[in-house]
Design a protein around this motif. Structure first.
Motif, PDB file in Angstrom:
ATOM      1  N   PRO A  76     -13.072 -27.428  73.995  1.00 59.81           N
ATOM      2  CA  PRO A  76     -13.643 -28.585  73.295  1.00 59.81           C
ATOM      3  C   PRO A  76     -13.429 -28.546  71.785  1.00 59.81           C
ATOM      4  O   PRO A  76     -13.321 -29.596  71.138  1.00 59.81           O
ATOM      5  N   GLY A  77     -13.320 -27.359  71.211  1.00 57.85           N
ATOM      6  CA  GLY A  77     -13.101 -27.251  69.763  1.00 57.85           C
ATOM      7  C   GLY A  77     -11.713 -27.652  69.321  1.00 57.85           C
ATOM      8  O   GLY A  77     -11.482 -27.862  68.133  1.00 57.85           O
ATOM      9  N   PHE A  78     -10.783 -27.771  70.268  1.00 56.81           N
ATOM     10  CA  PHE A  78      -9.413 -28.170  69.921  1.00 56.81           C
ATOM     11  C   PHE A  78      -9.220 -29.690  69.947  1.00 56.81           C
ATOM     12  O   PHE A  78      -8.189 -30.180  69.532  1.00 56.81           O
ATOM     13  N   GLN A  79     -10.207 -30.416  70.444  1.00 55.65           N
ATOM     14  CA  GLN A  79     -10.049 -31.858  70.598  1.00 55.65           C
ATOM     15  C   GLN A  79     -10.054 -32.557  69.238  1.00 55.65           C
ATOM     16  O   GLN A  79     -10.888 -32.292  68.374  1.00 55.65           O
TER      17      GLN A  79
ATOM     18  N   PRO B 154     -11.976 -20.424  64.915  1.00 58.75           N
ATOM     19  CA  PRO B 154     -12.828 -19.409  65.557  1.00 58.75           C
ATOM     20  C   PRO B 154     -12.291 -18.965  66.906  1.00 58.75           C
ATOM     21  O   PRO B 154     -12.903 -18.127  67.570  1.00 58.75           O
ATOM     22  N   ALA B 155     -11.124 -19.487  67.306  1.00 58.64           N
ATOM     23  CA  ALA B 155     -10.644 -19.226  68.662  1.00 58.64           C
ATOM     24  C   ALA B 155      -9.912 -17.899  68.799  1.00 58.64           C
ATOM     25  O   ALA B 155      -9.966 -17.267  69.856  1.00 58.64           O
TER      26      ALA B 155
ATOM     27  N   LEU C 238      -8.460 -13.946  72.302  1.00 55.94           N
ATOM     28  CA  LEU C 238      -9.355 -15.098  72.354  1.00 55.94           C
ATOM     29  C   LEU C 238     -10.798 -14.658  72.150  1.00 55.94           C
ATOM     30  O   LEU C 238     -11.247 -13.647  72.700  1.00 55.94           O
ATOM     31  N   ARG C 239     -11.531 -15.455  71.376  1.00 58.42           N
ATOM     32  CA  ARG C 239     -12.959 -15.172  71.147  1.00 58.42           C
ATOM     33  C   ARG C 239     -13.811 -15.922  72.179  1.00 58.42           C
ATOM     34  O   ARG C 239     -14.724 -16.669  71.835  1.00 58.42           O
TER      35      ARG C 239
ATOM     36  N   SER D 248      -5.469 -16.841  82.159  1.00 57.86           N
ATOM     37  CA  SER D 248      -4.530 -15.718  82.085  1.00 57.86           C
ATOM     38  C   SER D 248      -3.703 -15.744  80.808  1.00 57.86           C
ATOM     39  O   SER D 248      -3.018 -14.752  80.498  1.00 57.86           O
ATOM     40  N   ALA D 249      -3.761 -16.856  80.068  1.00 61.17           N
ATOM     41  CA  ALA D 249      -2.972 -16.969  78.835  1.00 61.17           C
ATOM     42  C   ALA D 249      -3.691 -16.245  77.706  1.00 61.17           C
ATOM     43  O   ALA D 249      -4.704 -16.715  77.187  1.00 61.17           O
ATOM     44  N   THR D 250      -3.165 -15.116  77.314  1.00 63.02           N
ATOM     45  CA  THR D 250      -3.787 -14.310  76.260  1.00 63.02           C
ATOM     46  C   THR D 250      -2.976 -14.284  74.967  1.00 63.02           C
ATOM     47  O   THR D 250      -3.430 -13.764  73.960  1.00 63.02           O
ATOM     48  N   VAL D 251      -1.764 -14.849  75.013  1.00 64.44           N
ATOM     49  CA  VAL D 251      -0.909 -14.929  73.837  1.00 64.44           C
ATOM     50  C   VAL D 251      -0.539 -16.396  73.632  1.00 64.44           C
ATOM     51  O   VAL D 251      -0.200 -17.096  74.590  1.00 64.44           O
ATOM     52  N   VAL D 252      -0.615 -16.852  72.398  1.00 65.43           N
ATOM     53  CA  VAL D 252      -0.351 -18.259  72.090  1.00 65.43           C
ATOM     54  C   VAL D 252       0.694 -18.351  70.991  1.00 65.43           C
ATOM     55  O   VAL D 252       0.546 -17.732  69.927  1.00 65.43           O
TER      56      VAL D 252
END
Length: 473
Positions: free
Chosen positions: A467-470, A426-427, A458-459, A410-414
């Motif tokens: 996994p790309g944030f690790q 790419p996120a 989000l893409r 549900s988180a669409t804004v960061v």
């Protein structure tokens, strides 16, 4: 000497703010586990215990250090006594705890504080087992080693190089002692749950070691030797050098001369594996205590010892502890020399600046907003101070925090805090720059290069993108 050490810590215990590692360990302690991807559980759980008993504050979680540092004083004095030192030598040895590395490691609740005690404890047991011919102390060494594995695995480095020192310099018959192998068995049994955690999770500590070698390996090799001269202070270098010499030359210390050989072997090993230069400090401190014995005997003018120790200790306290006002220290070279100081500055202001960005969001966005940070210090600060400001949950991909899971779908804004360029990620479809973090004290730390963005679109799903944030660091 122990009282002086305790008072020095108590007088500075609540100055500045949390250290970034303390903020991180605080988050880990909220999720008790047998281990984490970057370390065993002892220090995070110790911080959790202190916070539960004394309150969630920097001074509360730092109380253990007030015990650790005086304990180091006594262990160093006992090591000097085992080497034949009297009152003067034991007192000089105790000053080895009032040095830069030991002060930083006990003022802050880090893994290095308990680890220093472990190394000194193992060395003391080895000396008593060998010099007094009391083999039961090998069992004590094994017990200390097994318990140490729940805090840090570096004690294995000490054991490996000591064993190699026995092969090189003898006495080799020690390696055949059933008491020694019984001690090794105790270490294995006591530390077995920690080993099982590593096996069950694919040895994450090896991944962490590889990341450190990749990120800091070249720097570690370049600074390895110079930092050996700095850890205990320049005035104390002749003392620990004397410790190595006396181990190799004094017939009375022949049963433990492998300790003198272990140190250069450790330096070679650390250079090969790109280990961090501070890994040697436990052994270096023990060599200092041993070297205090011949130094105390040969320097008959006591004022020379007193003056040299006083200057060394005074400089170490100034460089290691938050003695200067936070508004002054930024104008000195101390933060550049000691990252432990710079990483205690600015967290409340950084969180306030992130909160300003969040508060400026449209009301309809806030229920769908999360915080995302580039490192665990920022995540820990937002977790500690952000709730009082009404901030949402915080996430990070660094080390163990990545395993805490991705944000909800549900988180669409960061609200993103990063030292990098989010346009290369790419996120997100878009990231809008909002603020530069600034601690306001002129102290350079990692957050002084951080920026705050608001990212949308989000893409993919969080489950796919996470996994790309690790990253390990």
């Amino acid at each position: 000497m122990a009282a002086t050490a305790a008072v020095a810590l108590l007088l500075t215990i609540n100055r500045y703010d949390y250290h970034r590692d303390e903020l991180y360990f605080r988050m880990l302690g909220d999720r008790p586990s047998w281990g984490y991807v970057d370390q065993p559980p002892f220090t995070p759980l110790l911080i959790r215990l202190c916070a539960e008993v004394f309150g969630d504050s920097a001074w509360a979680i730092r109380l253990p250090g007030v015990l650790f540092l005086p304990a180091a004083v006594f262990l160093l004095a006992l090591i000097a006594r085992e080497a034949g030192g009297g009152a003067v030598a034991q007192t000089l040895a105790g000053t080895g705890a009032l040095t830069t590395f030991a002060l930083v490691s006990t003022h802050l609740t880090l893994t290095t504080g308990p680890d220093l005690l472990v190394w000194l404890g193992v060395v003391l047991c080895v000396m008593r087992a060998s010099l007094r011919e009391l083999p039961r102390y090998w069992l004590a060494a094994g017990l200390v080693t097994g318990l140490a594995l729940y805090n840090k695995h570096l004690v294995i480095l000490l054991l490996l190089t000591f064993a190699a020192g026995l092969l090189v310099a003898g006495p080799r018959k020690v390696l055949l002692s059933p008491w020694l192998w019984a001690g090794a068995g105790i270490a294995l049994v006591v530390g077995l749950p920690n080993l099982l955690y590593q096996i069950a999770n694919g040895f994450p500590q090896l991944d962490m070691a590889a990341a450190l070698a990749e990120n800091k390996g070249d720097e570690a090799r370049i600074t390895l030797i110079p930092l050996q001269l700095a850890w205990l202070g320049p005035f104390f270098v002749p003392v620990w050098v004397a410790g190595i010499v006396t181990l190799l030359r004094n017939p009375a210390l022949r049963p433990i001369r492998a300790l003198g050989v272990a140190y250069p072997l450790m330096l070679v090993l650390l250079f090969v594996i790109a280990g961090q230069p501070y890994y040697t400090v436990g052994l270096l401190s023990a060599l200092f205590a041993i070297g205090a014995v011949p130094v105390a005997r040969r320097v008959t003018r006591r004022w020379i010892l007193v003056a040299g120790a006083a200057v060394n200790v005074g400089f170490a306290i100034l460089m290691s502890l938050p003695v200067l006002p936070v508004g002054v220290v930024g104008g000195t070279p101390i933060p550049a020399i000691n990252q432990g100081i710079s990483d205690q500055v600015g967290w409340r202001r950084y969180v306030r600046q992130v909160a300003d960005v969040y508060e400026a969001l449209p009301a309809q966005d806030k229920p769908h907003t999360v915080l995302l940070t580039g490192n665990y210090g920022e995540a820990g600060a937002l977790d500690r101070y952000g709730r009082a400001l009404g901030l949402p949950d915080v996430y990070s991909g660094q080390n163990e925090l990545h395993r805490f899971g991705p944000p909800p779908e549900s988180a669409t804004v960061v609200v993103l805090v990063t030292q990098g360029d989010p346009s290369r990620s790419p996120a997100f479809v878009s990231c809008e720059f909002k603020a530069n973090l600034d601690n306001g004290y002129g102290v350079e730390n990692e957050e002084q290069t951080a920026r705050v963005f608001v990212c949308r679109g989000l893409r993919g799903t969080w489950a796919d993108l996470w996994p790309g944030f690790q990253h390990f660091d």
